[in-house]
Every structure is written in structure tokens, then in C-alpha cells.
Write a protein that holds these residues in place. Structure first.
Motif, PDB file in Angstrom:
ATOM      1  N   ASP A  30      47.940  27.112  56.026  1.00 53.58           N
ATOM      2  CA  ASP A  30      48.647  27.103  54.736  1.00 53.58           C
ATOM      3  C   ASP A  30      47.665  26.949  53.578  1.00 53.58           C
ATOM      4  N   PHE A  31      46.655  26.108  53.774  1.00 57.67           N
ATOM      5  CA  PHE A  31      45.624  25.938  52.749  1.00 57.67           C
ATOM      6  C   PHE A  31      44.910  27.265  52.487  1.00 57.67           C
ATOM      7  N   LEU A  32      44.479  27.935  53.550  1.00 61.90           N
ATOM      8  CA  LEU A  32      43.763  29.209  53.402  1.00 61.90           C
ATOM      9  C   LEU A  32      44.618  30.244  52.677  1.00 61.90           C
ATOM     10  N   PHE A  33      45.899  30.288  52.999  1.00 59.11           N
ATOM     11  CA  PHE A  33      46.816  31.210  52.329  1.00 59.11           C
ATOM     12  C   PHE A  33      46.876  30.908  50.835  1.00 59.11           C
ATOM     13  N   ARG A  34      47.053  29.649  50.479  1.00 60.05           N
ATOM     14  CA  ARG A  34      47.147  29.261  49.059  1.00 60.05           C
ATOM     15  C   ARG A  34      45.864  29.584  48.309  1.00 60.05           C
ATOM     16  N   LEU A  35      44.739  29.327  48.931  1.00 64.89           N
ATOM     17  CA  LEU A  35      43.454  29.586  48.284  1.00 64.89           C
ATOM     18  C   LEU A  35      43.309  31.077  47.957  1.00 64.89           C
ATOM     19  N   GLU A  36      43.628  31.924  48.894  1.00 62.41           N
ATOM     20  CA  GLU A  36      43.519  33.366  48.660  1.00 62.41           C
ATOM     21  C   GLU A  36      44.555  33.827  47.634  1.00 62.41           C
ATOM     22  N   ARG A  37      45.724  33.220  47.659  1.00 61.29           N
ATOM     23  CA  ARG A  37      46.790  33.573  46.713  1.00 61.29           C
ATOM     24  C   ARG A  37      46.359  33.305  45.264  1.00 61.29           C
ATOM     25  N   ILE A  38      45.605  32.248  45.056  1.00 63.96           N
ATOM     26  CA  ILE A  38      45.118  31.916  43.712  1.00 63.96           C
ATOM     27  C   ILE A  38      44.274  33.063  43.167  1.00 63.96           C
ATOM     28  N   TRP A  39      43.360  33.577  43.998  1.00 66.18           N
ATOM     29  CA  TRP A  39      42.499  34.675  43.576  1.00 66.18           C
ATOM     30  C   TRP A  39      43.312  35.929  43.284  1.00 66.18           C
ATOM     31  N   GLU A  40      44.239  36.248  44.158  1.00 68.01           N
ATOM     32  CA  GLU A  40      45.034  37.474  44.003  1.00 68.01           C
ATOM     33  C   GLU A  40      45.942  37.422  42.781  1.00 68.01           C
ATOM     34  N   ILE A  41      46.599  36.297  42.570  1.00 72.12           N
ATOM     35  CA  ILE A  41      47.506  36.180  41.415  1.00 72.12           C
ATOM     36  C   ILE A  41      46.711  36.271  40.111  1.00 72.12           C
ATOM     37  N   SER A  42      45.580  35.589  40.048  1.00 70.72           N
ATOM     38  CA  SER A  42      44.757  35.644  38.827  1.00 70.72           C
ATOM     39  C   SER A  42      44.287  37.063  38.554  1.00 70.72           C
ATOM     40  N   ARG A  43      43.836  37.733  39.597  1.00 72.55           N
ATOM     41  CA  ARG A  43      43.349  39.102  39.428  1.00 72.55           C
ATOM     42  C   ARG A  43      44.482  40.015  38.943  1.00 72.55           C
ATOM     43  N   LYS A  44      45.618  39.954  39.573  1.00 73.24           N
ATOM     44  CA  LYS A  44      46.730  40.835  39.197  1.00 73.24           C
ATOM     45  C   LYS A  44      47.297  40.495  37.817  1.00 73.24           C
ATOM     46  N   ARG A  45      47.287  39.235  37.474  1.00 75.42           N
ATOM     47  CA  ARG A  45      47.846  38.799  36.194  1.00 75.42           C
ATOM     48  C   ARG A  45      46.959  39.171  35.005  1.00 75.42           C
ATOM     49  N   HIS A  46      45.634  39.181  35.215  1.00 74.60           N
ATOM     50  CA  HIS A  46      44.709  39.330  34.080  1.00 74.60           C
ATOM     51  C   HIS A  46      43.791  40.548  34.146  1.00 74.60           C
ATOM     52  N   GLU A  47      43.880  41.368  35.181  1.00 73.11           N
ATOM     53  CA  GLU A  47      42.897  42.438  35.362  1.00 73.11           C
ATOM     54  C   GLU A  47      42.872  43.458  34.230  1.00 73.11           C
ATOM     55  N   LYS A  48      43.920  43.562  33.453  1.00 70.69           N
ATOM     56  CA  LYS A  48      43.941  44.534  32.346  1.00 70.69           C
ATOM     57  C   LYS A  48      43.369  43.965  31.043  1.00 70.69           C
ATOM     58  N   GLN A  49      43.063  42.681  31.062  1.00 70.50           N
ATOM     59  CA  GLN A  49      42.447  42.055  29.892  1.00 70.50           C
ATOM     60  C   GLN A  49      40.971  42.450  29.833  1.00 70.50           C
ATOM     61  N   ARG A  50      40.482  42.721  28.643  1.00 66.66           N
ATOM     62  CA  ARG A  50      39.077  43.151  28.497  1.00 66.66           C
ATOM     63  C   ARG A  50      38.082  42.131  29.030  1.00 66.66           C
ATOM     64  N   TRP A  51      38.340  40.888  28.807  1.00 64.17           N
ATOM     65  CA  TRP A  51      37.411  39.828  29.180  1.00 64.17           C
ATOM     66  C   TRP A  51      37.409  39.551  30.686  1.00 64.17           C
ATOM     67  N   PHE A  52      38.438  39.977  31.404  1.00 64.46           N
ATOM     68  CA  PHE A  52      38.615  39.519  32.791  1.00 64.46           C
ATOM     69  C   PHE A  52      37.489  39.953  33.732  1.00 64.46           C
ATOM     70  N   SER A  53      37.035  41.178  33.630  1.00 65.72           N
ATOM     71  CA  SER A  53      35.994  41.640  34.564  1.00 65.72           C
ATOM     72  C   SER A  53      34.704  40.840  34.395  1.00 65.72           C
ATOM     73  N   LYS A  54      34.412  40.420  33.148  1.00 70.29           N
ATOM     74  CA  LYS A  54      33.213  39.602  32.916  1.00 70.29           C
ATOM     75  C   LYS A  54      33.340  38.222  33.567  1.00 70.29           C
ATOM     76  N   VAL A  55      34.550  37.681  33.585  1.00 68.20           N
ATOM     77  CA  VAL A  55      34.781  36.372  34.204  1.00 68.20           C
ATOM     78  C   VAL A  55      34.896  36.521  35.718  1.00 68.20           C
ATOM     79  N   TYR A  56      35.699  37.479  36.144  1.00 66.49           N
ATOM     80  CA  TYR A  56      36.008  37.633  37.567  1.00 66.49           C
ATOM     81  C   TYR A  56      34.807  38.144  38.375  1.00 66.49           C
ATOM     82  N   GLY A  57      34.050  39.074  37.810  1.00 67.98           N
ATOM     83  CA  GLY A  57      32.946  39.714  38.521  1.00 67.98           C
ATOM     84  C   GLY A  57      31.972  38.753  39.180  1.00 67.98           C
TER      85      GLY A  57
END
Length: 192
Positions: A30-57
Motif C-alpha cells: 500500500d505504501f509503494l502504491f501511494r508513493l507512485e500515485r503521488i508522482w503520477e497525480i502531480s505529473r498529470k495535474r501540472h504537466e501543461k504548466q510551463r514551469w513543471f518540466s523544469k521542476v519535474y525533470g
């Protein structure tokens, strides 16, 4: 606090209290699932923002290179998509003379038949009576194979040595890294 971070932290905390290995394994999954979910939700929620690739990369790059982060990501994949477990709770056996006397061991042979473990001890001390106690040790992260690659328990994280295979310690290090990423995302979100 991010709800998935909160849940992931709770799963790690629960692992401390659980007595059964199956409960510890379930909390780890359950921990591993939640950890990966955090990354996926953040990426999907913000990937269209100009600043996101600089932070996420840089964080995404570290997740591919850093032994601990890579291990956690692949452990989630293994736990989700294969029948491989990434945790183990080894069994230890203590053998002693019933009267507490020291004894010599000449040879030990063990055999496993379905669920029964038999241990034969040859000793030159024939008059001794032996007894054995078996117990599970603290769970540890293990080496596992996912797809074609093997993943070893991490020994470093962000250039620092890790001298434990404790899933709680390893999980908390991964969670701290994830929280740092979310803090940076939140800073940029406030600016826009």
C-alpha cells in the motif's frame, strides 16, 4: 499535508505495529502504491504548466539513477505486476541443550518437506537433550527481478550510504524525497 503522503506515512507507521508478516507485506504494498500515485497525480495535474518540466525533470532523472528511488519505483512495479515479493522476514532457529550446557556440533543437516522443517544435529555429546525455537526476524527489503532486470536493496541514496534493509527506513527516505518534490511544486503553484 498531501493526502497521499499522509496515507503513505500511515502505512509505514502501521508496519511497526504489525506482528504478522502478511500485514507488514500488505502495508508495504500500500505504501509503494501511494508513493507512485503521488508522482503520477502531480505529473498529470501540472504537466501543461510551463514551469513543471523544469521542476519535474531533475526529480524524474534522480528517480531513474538513484539506487533507493529506483528500487522503490521498481518494487512497486514488481508488487503490482508480478508475483514477486520485495520483502522477506527470515526465520531464525535457536538450538540449545535443555539444561543450558554448552555442546559440540559435528554436523547439521536440514530438510524441508512442504511445511515441515527437519533439522538433524550430529554431536559427539550424546547425552544432551536439544530443543529448538524458531522465530521470524524483522522484515527486510530483498533483491527481486522485474521484467528482465534484477534490483538489489539500495545501499546509497543521494550519495549517502544506507546501512539498513529496513523497509520503514527506506520508505521514509523515499517519502522525504517525494515531499521535497511536492514542496517545490507547491511553491510554483502559488506563483501562478
Amino acid at each position: 499535508m498531501n493526502p497521499d503522503i499522509k496515507r503513505a506515512k500511515k502505512h509505514l507507521d502501521d508496519m511497526i505495529a504489525y506482528k504478522k508478516v502478511s500485514e507488514v507485506e500488505s502495508a508495504w504494498q500500500d505504501f509503494l502504491f501511494r508513493l507512485e500515485r503521488i508522482w503520477e497525480i502531480s505529473r498529470k495535474r501540472h504537466e501543461k504548466q510551463r514551469w513543471f518540466s523544469k521542476v519535474y525533470g531533475p526529480y524524474a532523472s534522480l528517480r531513474k539513477k538513484d539506487p533507493l528511488l529506483k528500487y522503490l519505483k521498481q518494487a512497486r512495479n514488481a508488487e503490482t505486476h508480478t508475483i514477486v515479493s520485495t520483502l522477506d522476514a527470515p526465520i531464525s532457529i535457536t538450538v540449545r541443550d535443555k539444561n543450558g550446557r554448552p555442546f559440540n556440533v559435528d554436523k547439521i543437516k536440514s530438510t524441508m518437506d512442504k511445511t515441515d522443517l527437519t533439522i538433524d544435529i550430529d554431536s559427539s555429546d550424546k547425552e544432551y537433550e536439544f530443543e529448538a525455537d524458531a522465530y521470524r526476524e524483522t522484515p527486510v527489503v530483498t533483491r527481486f527481478k522485474s521484467r528482465k532486470d534484477w534490483y538489489n536493496p539500495p545501499t546509497t541514496h543521494l550519495g549517502k550510504v544506507i546501512d539498513t534493509k529496513c523497509p520503514i527506513t527506506i520508505g521514509n527516505l523515499g517519502l522525504d524525497f517525494c515531499q521535497k518534490f511536492l514542496d517545490e511544486v507547491n511553491e510554483h503553484t502559488k506563483k501562478t
